[in-house]
Design an enzyme around this catalytic site. Structure first.
Site: not given
Ligand SMILES: *[C@@H]1O[C@H](CO)[C@@H](O)[C@H](O)[C@H]1NC(C)=O
Ligand SMILES: *[C@@H]1O[C@H](CO)[C@@H](O)[C@H](O)[C@H]1NC(C)=O
Ligand SMILES: *[C@@H]1O[C@H](CO)[C@@H](O)[C@H](O)[C@H]1NC(C)=O
Ligand SMILES: *[C@@H]1O[C@H](CO)[C@@H](O)[C@H](O)[C@H]1NC(C)=O
Ligand SMILES: *[C@@H]1O[C@H](CO)[C@@H](O)[C@H](O)[C@H]1NC(C)=O
Length: 836
Positions: A57, A467
Site C-alpha cells: 500500500d 508499525d
C-alpha cells in the site's frame, strides 16, 4: 500600476544554470526482512509457472523469484512520482505473461494532489510506461485489500477493466491499458463510505468498485469474454453484478445476499463457480462479521459456505484462494481475527466442510496445526512481543493465493508480512495436519522509517520505525533477530544519541492510550536493552513527535505530537518549554551538555540552559517551515538547518546563517565522516539543487554531487530521513516511507568539482518570475545533469556571515547585509537589485 511597479522593483528573476555532477553509488536495502507492512494481495500468473507479484500500500510492487525472495519493481519512483508506491491493483496477463499492469496512486483525498495511473509493463515489471487516469487512485486508502479491481480479458487480452473508487465507476481499455473510457451504463458506482463524518476525507470517500472477474468459462479465445462479474462496495443493496455480453449491459446477479461488502470474487473454472468473501467493513483493519458464498454459474444458484457461525463468527472474510489443480479445494482467510490469532480455513469439498489453521482443544488450550518458521525474519515471530498482541498467523489478511502450478505452494499477505509455505497438502491429513507457516517476505522491505542514527561508536545504524518499532542493525545485510523490546512500542517516531556518550540513546513511541506504557525510553548500551526509569518522567497520554538528548545523556528535549515542547533532566517529570514554538524542529548539541537548538518559521532558537529556555538568534532567510536541524558531531555551535527555502549554515551557534547557494529546498540532512582526516564532515541532503534528489558535499555546501540515480528515486523526498556514517566516508542511510532503509556507498570516482554557474539577471515586469534569457553553463561532464530553474530573490535576506560569500552565494541585494564580494565569476545580484 503603482502596485505593479512596486512588485516589479522588489522582484528580480534570476536564471541560474547549475551543473551538478553525479557520482555512481551502490544502493542496497538494509535488510530487515519480513516486509514490515501491509501486503494487500499476491497474484499468480495462471499461465507461466512461478510468476507472481505482490502489491503493497505504500512501498510499490514486487516480483517473486524462484528462491522465494522478492524483487522490488518501483524503486525508480522519485519525489515527483511518489504516489506510484501506492498500488491499488495488479493484473498479470494470462495470454502474454510478459504483460503486467499496476494501478497506482496513494490517496483519493487531498493528501495526494495527483491523479492515478496505470503502469504498463511488457517485460514483467522491469520497465513501465504510465497511462494517466482522469481520477485519483487510493493505494493507501480504506478498502485497499479488496480486489483485484483491475482485470485482463483472458480471451482478448487487449481489453482491461478497472473498477474505480470515489464514485468514478467502471472503466475499460481496449488498447492494452493505453487509453481508458468509462462504461457509463454500469449500474452502481458504490455507496459504502466508512465514515461520512471524517473531515480529512480519508474515511469519507466512496469505496467504489471492489473487484472485476472475467468468467473464462464463457467465450473463446480471440473474442471478448462475454461473462464478467463485478463486485461493488455496497451494503444492503445489490453488490454483485454480471454482464453476459462483454460489458454492453449489466444486471445484479439474482439471488445474491448483499448484507455485507464483497471483498473478493474468485473463479473456480473446473467447478464453474464464483467464490465471494464478504465483510461488514471495507477493511483492512475492521470486520466483525461476514460470510463466504459460492455462486454456481451453471444453475445460477448461491450457496452460503461461511466456515463458522454463531459465537465463532466475530470477523469478516478477506482472502480467497482456489487450487486450480484440485477442483473444490479452496481457502479463505478471516480478515481480522484479533484474538487469539488470525485464522485461515481450507475446504477440499467446495466449501461444504472446513478445517482451520488452529482450533480450541479445550479452552484456553489452542491446537495450532502448523509449524512456525521465521528464519528469514527472526524478529517477526514469537521473539517479538507487543504488549497487547501476540499473533503469529497475522491480521489484515486480504491476500491469499495458491500457486496454480504447485498445490503445495501458498502465500498470503498480512498487515505485517507475507507468510506461506511449500507443504500445503499436509493440511489435508485431518487432525495430524501440520503445515509449515513460514515468513516468506525476503526482499520485501516495506517499512516506514521515522528516524535513523549512526553514532560515532557502537552499531553503525539504529532505526526508529513505524508499525514495527525499530532495530539495532548490527549487520546491514542480515535480518535482525529482535526489534526493540521492553518497552516495545508499536511505532517509534524518533531516536537520538548523546554526543559525548554515544551508547546512550533515546527513542519515543506513538501510543497515547497507555497500553504500551510511557512513551520515552532510554538505552545505555546502544539499544540492546532499554531502561524504564525514564518512563517515570514521561507524562501519561503524551506520545510521538521528535526527540533530542543532551551530549551527556542527562537531558531530553521532546517535541511531542500534541503537547508542545517538553524537557526533562535526570528522568524527572517533563515540563513544558514555553519559549520554543510547538512546531519547531529540535536538536541537541553533540558536545556541549547544556545546549539545544530549535528552528521554526524563519527563526532559529538556542538554549544554553539544558532546554529550559530558548532565545531567538539569527534568521533563516524567508523560510516558513524548517525541516531538520543537525549539528556537527565534533564542533559546538556548527549547525545546519534545512527548510522550504533552502539550506542554512551557522558556525556561531546560530547567531547568523549563510544560505547555501543553489539549494532551493531541503529536507533530511546529515553529516558523516569527512573525505580527508580532519576535513569538514561529508554533508548529505535530500534537496532541490537544480532538481530534487540526494546530494553530497565534501566542502560544506560549496560543491555538490548527486548520488541517487534513475533506478533509485526513494519516493517522497520530504517524507524520508537520512543518517550518514561517521566512520565510513561516503556512506549514507536513507530511510524511506514504505521501502525500508537503503544504504549507499560510492562506487564511482568522485568527479572533480566542476559545477559552474552562469547567471543572467533580468528585471521582471511583475512579481512572477520570467525567464527572459539564459546563457549556457560552461561545458559540464557527460555524467552531469543540467537544470534550468528560476528563483525569486528574497526581499528579506539571511543574516550576515563572514566577509567572503561562498561560491554561488548571495553577495548582495535588498536588505542584504552579508558579504558583497562575490566568490563566483559573476555577481549580477549586487548591481541590479540595488536599484530597488
Ligand atoms: C443474508 O446474510 C446474512 C448475513 O450472513 C444472514 O443473516 C441472512 O440470513 C442472509 N439472508 C438470506 C436470505 O440468506
Ligand atoms: C447447482 O450446481 C452445483 C454445482 O454443480 C450443484 O452443487 C448444486 O446442487 C446445483 N444446485 C441446484 C439448485 O441445482
Ligand atoms: C510438525 O512438523 C515439524 C517439522 O516440520 C515438527 O518439528 C513438529 O514436531 C511437528 N508437530 C507436530 C505436532 O507433529
Ligand atoms: C557550554 O555552553 C555554555 C553556554 O554557552 C557555556 O557557558 C559553557 O562553558 C559550555 N561548556 C563547555 C564545556 O564548553
Ligand atoms: C570527529 O573527530 C574525530 C577525532 O578527531 C575524528 O576522527 C572524526 O572523523 C571527526 N568526525 C567528523 C564527522 O568530522
Amino acid at each position: 500600476m503603482f502596485r505593479s511597479a512596486l512588485l516589479a522593483a522588489l522582484s528580480v528573476s534570476v536564471t541560474v544554470v547549475t551543473a551538478v555532477s553525479s557520482q555512481a553509488y551502490t544502493w542496497k536495502n538494509v535488510k530487515i526482512g519480513g516486509g514490515g507492512g501491509f501486503v494487500p494481495n499476491i497474484v499468480f500468473n495462471p499461465s507461466q509457472k512461478g510468476l507472481a507479484f505482490a502489491r503493497t500500500d505504500i512501498g510499490g510492487a514486487y516480483k517473486l523469484n524462484s528462491d522465494d525472495s522478492w524483487t522490488p519493481l518501483l524503486d525508480f519512483a522519485d519525489d515527483a512520482r511518489w504516489n506510484y508506491w501506492g498500488v491499488d491493483a495488479i493484473a498479470t496477463d494470462p495470454v502474454d505473461p510478459n504483460r503486467l499492469y499496476l494501478t497506482t496512486g496513494m490517496y483519493t483525498n487531498s493528501w495526494d494532489p495527483n491523479n492515478g495511473q496505470i503502469l504498463i509493463s511488457t517485460d514483467q515489471g522491469k520497465t513501465f510506461t504510465p497511462s494517466a487516469l482522469p481520477f485519483k487512485v487510493g493505494g493507501n486508502m480504506p478498502g485497499r485489500g479488496m480486489g483485484e479491481r483491475l482485470a485482463i480479458d483472458p480471451n482478448s487480452h487487449n481489453i482491461l477493466l478497472f473498477g474505480a473508487r470515489s464514485g468514478k465507476g467502471l472503466w475499460k481499455s481496449t488498447d492494452y491499458g493505453a487509453s481508458w473510457t468509462q462504461i457509463k451504463n454500469f449500474p452502481s458506482v458504490g455507496t459504502y463510505i466508512p465514515d461520512p463524518t471524517d473531515t480529512s476525507g480519508y474515511n469519507s470517500d466512496i469505496m467504489g468498485l471492489s473487484w472485476v472477474t472475467f468468467d473464462t468459462t464463457s467465450g473463446s479465445s480471440g473474442k471478448a469474454t462475454p461473462r464478467i462479474f463485478v463486485g461493488v462496495a455496497n451494503k444492503g443493496s445489490d453488490n454483485v453484478f454480471v454482464s453476459n455480453d462483454a460489458g454492453s449491459t449489466w444486471s445484479a446477479v439474482a439471488g445474491q445476499n448483499n448484507t455485507f461488502i464483497p471483498h473478493k470474487g474468485v473463479l473456480s473454472v473446473a467447478e464453474k463457480a464464483l467464490y465471494v468473501s464478504y465483510s461488514d467493513g471495507a477493511g483492512p483493519y475492521d470486520g466483525t462479521s461476514g460470510s463466504v458464498w459460492k455462486y454456481s454459474i451453471a444453475n445460477s444458484t448461491w450457496t452460503d459456505i461461511t466456515p463458522v457461525s454463531g459465537g465463532d463468527l466475530y470477523f469478516g472474510f478477506g482472502g480467497v484462494a482456489v487450487d486450480v489443480q484440485r477442483p473444490g479445494t479452496i481457502m479463505v482467510a478471516a480478515l481480522n481475527s484479533w484474538w487469539p490469532d488470525g485464522q485461515i480455513f481450507r475446504s477440499t469439498d467446495g466449501g461444504a466442510t472446513w478445517t482451520g489453521l488452529w482450533a480450541w482443544e479445550s479452552y484456553p488450550t489452542l491446537n495450532r496445526f502448523y509449524t512456525y518458521d521465521d528464519t528469514l525474519a527472526p524478529w517477526i515471530g514469537p521473539d517479538r512481543t507487543i504488549t497487547d498482541l501476540t499473533m503469529q498467523i497475522g491480521w489484515m489478511m486480504e491476500g491469499l493465493s495458491i500457486d496454480p502450478f504447485d498445490s503445495n505452494h501458498w502465500l498470503y499477505g498480512t498487515g505485517e508480512t507475507i507468510y506461506g509455505g511449500h507443504d500445503l497438502l499436509k493440511w489435508d491429513s485431518g487432525d495430524t495436519r501440520n503445515v509449515t507457516l513460514k515468513s516468506l517476505a525476503d526482499g520485501v522491505e516495506e517499512t516506514s522509517v521515522q528516524g535513523l542514527i549512526s553514532p560515532p561508536s557502537g552499531p553503525h545504524l539504529i532505526s526508529a520505525i513505524g508499525d514495527v518499532d525499530g532495530f539495532v542493525h548490527n549487520d546491514l545485510d542480515k535480518a535482525p533477530s529482535v526489534s526493540f523490546s521492553n518497552p516495545t512500542y508499536s511505532s517509534s517516531s524518533d531516536i537520538d544519541y548523546a554526543g559525548n556518550k554515544p551508547s546512550t540513546i533515546v527513542r519515543v513511541g506513538t501510543t497515547t492510550d497507555g497500553s504500551q506504557g510511557k512513551q520515552v525510553a532510554i538505552s545505555s548500551d546502544s539499544g540492546a536493552t532499554w531502561y524504564v526509569s525514564q518512563d517515570y518522567g514521561a507524562p501519561d497520554g503524551v506520545a510521538g513527535g521528535k526527540i533530542a538528548i543532551s551530549a551527556d545523556g542527562d537531558t531530553i528535549l521532546w517535541k511531542t505530537s500534541s503537547n508542545g515542547i517538553m524537557v526533562s533532566q535526570y528522568t524527572n517529570p517533563f515540563s513544558a518549554v514555553s519559549s520554543l514554538p510547538a512546531s519547531a524542529a529540535i536538536a541537541s548539541d553533540k558536545r556541549n551538555n547544556s545546549i539545544f537548538y530549535g528552528a521554526d518559521g524563519s527563526k532559529f532558537y538556542v538554549s544554553t540552559d539544558g532546554g529550559k529556555t530558548f532565545a531567538a538568534q539569527g534568521t533563516l532567510g524567508t523560510s516558513t517551515s524548517p525541516s531538520k536541524v543537525i549539528v556537527h558531531p565534533n564542533v559546538t555551535g556548527d549547525v545546519w538547518v534545512s527548510t522550504d527555502k533552502g539550506l542554512f549554515h551557522s558556525t556561531n551557534m546560530g547567531s547568523s546563517f549563510a544560505a547555501i547557494s543553489g539549494v532551493t529546498q531541503a529536507w533530511a540532512i546529515a553529516l558523516g565522516a569527512p573525505k580527508t582526516a580532519g576535513g569538514y564532515p561529508a554533508l548529505f541532503a535530500a534537496a532541490n539543487i537544480g532538481g530534487v534528489g540526494y546530494f553530497r558535499s565534501d566542502d560544506a555546501g560549496a560543491n555538490w554531487v548527486k548520488i541517487n540515480d534513475a533506478a533509485h528515486g526513494f519516493g517522497s523526498a520530504s517524507a524520508n530521513c537520512l543518517a550518514a556514517d561517521l566512520r565510513t566516508y561516503g556512506r549514507v542511510y536513507i530511510g524511506t516511507n514504505g521501502r525500508g532503509i537503503f544504504y549507499g556507498d560510492a562506487s564511482g570516482a568522485a568527479p572533480a568539482p566542476t559545477a559552474t554557474l552562469t547567471s543572467t539577471i533580468v528585471s521582471s515586469t511583475s512579481a512572477t518570475s520570467t525567464i527572459v534569457s539564459s546563457t549556457s553553463a560552461t561545458s559540464a561532464p557527460a555524467s552531469s545533469t543540467t537544470t534550468v530553474r528560476t528563483t525569486s530573490t528574497a526581499s528579506s535576506a539571511p543574516a550576515p556571515t563572514s566577509s567572503a560569500a561562498p561560491i554561488f552565494g548571495q553577495c548582495g541585494g535588498i536588505g542584504w547585509t552579508g558579504a558583497t564580494t562575490c566568490a563566483s565569476m559573476f555577481c549580477l545580484l549586487c548591481s541590479t537589485e540595488g536599484e530597488g
